[in-house]
Each structure stands twice: as C-alpha cells, then as structure tokens.
Design an enzyme around this catalytic site. Structure first.
Site, short mmCIF file in Angstrom:
data_model
loop_
_atom_site.label_atom_id
_atom_site.label_comp_id
_atom_site.label_asym_id
_atom_site.label_seq_id
_atom_site.Cartn_x
_atom_site.Cartn_y
_atom_site.Cartn_z
N CYS A 1 0.85 -1.20 0.00
CA CYS A 1 0.00 0.00 0.00
C CYS A 1 0.88 1.24 0.00
O CYS A 1 0.59 2.22 -0.70
CB CYS A 1 -0.92 0.02 1.22
SG CYS A 1 -2.40 -1.00 1.04
N ASN B 1 1.20 -16.33 -5.08
CA ASN B 1 1.22 -17.17 -3.89
C ASN B 1 0.05 -16.79 -2.99
O ASN B 1 -0.28 -15.61 -2.87
CB ASN B 1 2.54 -16.97 -3.14
CG ASN B 1 3.74 -17.37 -3.98
OD1 ASN B 1 3.69 -18.35 -4.71
ND2 ASN B 1 4.82 -16.61 -3.89
N GLY C 1 3.24 -19.81 0.32
CA GLY C 1 4.47 -19.02 0.45
C GLY C 1 4.27 -17.53 0.31
O GLY C 1 5.20 -16.79 -0.03
N HIS D 1 -0.67 -9.81 -5.15
CA HIS D 1 0.29 -9.44 -6.20
C HIS D 1 0.52 -10.60 -7.14
O HIS D 1 0.41 -11.77 -6.73
CB HIS D 1 1.62 -8.97 -5.60
CG HIS D 1 2.23 -9.90 -4.60
ND1 HIS D 1 1.79 -9.97 -3.29
CD2 HIS D 1 3.21 -10.82 -4.71
CE1 HIS D 1 2.51 -10.88 -2.64
NE2 HIS D 1 3.37 -11.42 -3.48
N HIS E 1 3.51 -12.14 -9.49
CA HIS E 1 4.92 -12.11 -9.89
C HIS E 1 4.96 -12.33 -11.40
O HIS E 1 4.35 -13.27 -11.91
CB HIS E 1 5.69 -13.25 -9.25
CG HIS E 1 5.76 -13.20 -7.75
ND1 HIS E 1 6.88 -12.78 -7.08
CD2 HIS E 1 4.85 -13.53 -6.80
CE1 HIS E 1 6.66 -12.87 -5.77
NE2 HIS E 1 5.44 -13.31 -5.57
P1 5GP Z 1 5.30 -13.31 -1.87
O1 5GP Z 1 6.24 -14.27 -1.20
O2 5GP Z 1 4.43 -12.59 -0.88
O3 5GP Z 1 4.53 -13.93 -2.99
O4 5GP Z 1 6.22 -12.25 -2.59
C1 5GP Z 1 6.57 -11.02 -2.03
C2 5GP Z 1 7.66 -10.45 -2.90
O5 5GP Z 1 7.79 -9.08 -2.59
C3 5GP Z 1 9.03 -11.10 -2.70
O6 5GP Z 1 9.50 -11.63 -3.93
C4 5GP Z 1 9.90 -9.96 -2.19
O7 5GP Z 1 11.21 -9.99 -2.70
C5 5GP Z 1 9.14 -8.71 -2.65
N1 5GP Z 1 9.26 -7.55 -1.78
C6 5GP Z 1 9.06 -7.52 -0.43
N2 5GP Z 1 9.21 -6.26 0.04
C7 5GP Z 1 9.51 -5.48 -1.04
C8 5GP Z 1 9.78 -4.09 -1.18
O8 5GP Z 1 9.78 -3.32 -0.23
N3 5GP Z 1 10.04 -3.64 -2.42
C9 5GP Z 1 10.05 -4.47 -3.52
N4 5GP Z 1 10.33 -3.91 -4.70
N5 5GP Z 1 9.80 -5.79 -3.42
C10 5GP Z 1 9.53 -6.30 -2.20
ZN ZN Z 2 -1.84 -3.24 1.13
#
Ligand code: 5GP
Ligand code: ZN
Length: 114
Positions: A7, A87, A93, A100, A102
C-alpha cells in the site's frame, strides 16, 4: 492498510520506481529478483489474498492482466513469454499480505515449481 508495504508503494509513501501505473494498478521490480526480469503487479486497493477477491473487484483483476500485457510489450518479453505466479497464504508461500502477481521472464524458466 497503514502498515502494508505494498500500500505504501502504491500510495508513493515509499519511493519505488514504478514500471507501470494505471488508475487501479501499479507494477515495480521485485527487490529480490528470482529471474532476470521479476516484476510485481499489484492493485492499488488493499486486497490481502486471492481468497479476499470480491465480485466487485473484477475490473481490478482485469486491469492487472492488462498491465501484464502492456509491461510484457514494454520489456520485449511478449514474444518469448513469461510466467505469472500468485502465492496464496502460508502454504503458498505468501509473505506480503497484499495481492500481487509475480511476472518472471528473461530466461527459460524451470517447470519445477514444487
Ligand atoms: P510473496 O512471497 O508474498 O509472494 O512475494 C513477495 C515479494 O515481494 C518477494 O518476492 C519480495 O522480494 C518482494 N518484496 C518484499 N518487500 C519489497 C519491497 O519493499 N520492495 C520491492 N520492490 N519488493 C519487495
Ligand atoms: Zn496493502
């Protein structure tokens, strides 16, 4: 959500270079890339997980896919392709509890995902 990092990125409270922005969606590079190209596409609205998507959010989800198509063209990965991963919760994970996608690209990705 005041303590949600995504956010804060969407609201520009945290300065992050955006690779894409529309009315309902932003995208930016993952801080810890898992592929040569690793972009995160997020809704501006705080939706925690796939399980929290409501029928009224259908335009947001459609706009996320539109963002992906436009980013793919911009980054020249539209022809060779890419992978989209979302995820969900603990076993999936998910670390950041703001929906989001990826977007992974830039090499032939392994199909070994488990
Ligand atoms: P999840 O594991 O929740 O699917 O993926 C979260 C992703 O967000 C991870 O790949 C992590 O590297 C990325 N991430 C976490 N915090 C930040 C941030 O502050 N900035 C950016 N650019 N990526 C982030
Ligand atoms: Zn949020």
């Amino acid at each position: 959500m005041s303590d949600c990092i995504f956010c804060k990125i969407a609201n520009k409270e945290i300065n992050t270079e955006l690779v894409y922005e529309s009315e309902k969606v932003v995208a930016f590079k993952d801080i810890n890339p898992k592929a040569p190209i690793h972009v995160l596409v997020i809704p501006k609205k705080h939706i925690e997980t796939v399980m929290d998507i409501k029928d009224e959010d259908k335009e947001i989800i459609s706009d996320m896919y539109k963002a992906i198509r436009e980013i793919a063209k911009e980054l020249n990965i539209d022809e060779k392709g890419f992978r989209i991963i979302t995820n969900c919760k603990e076993d999936g994970g998910q670390e950041v509890m703001h929906l989001h996608m990826h977007m992974l690209a830039g090499k032939k990705l392994s199909t070994n995902i488990i």
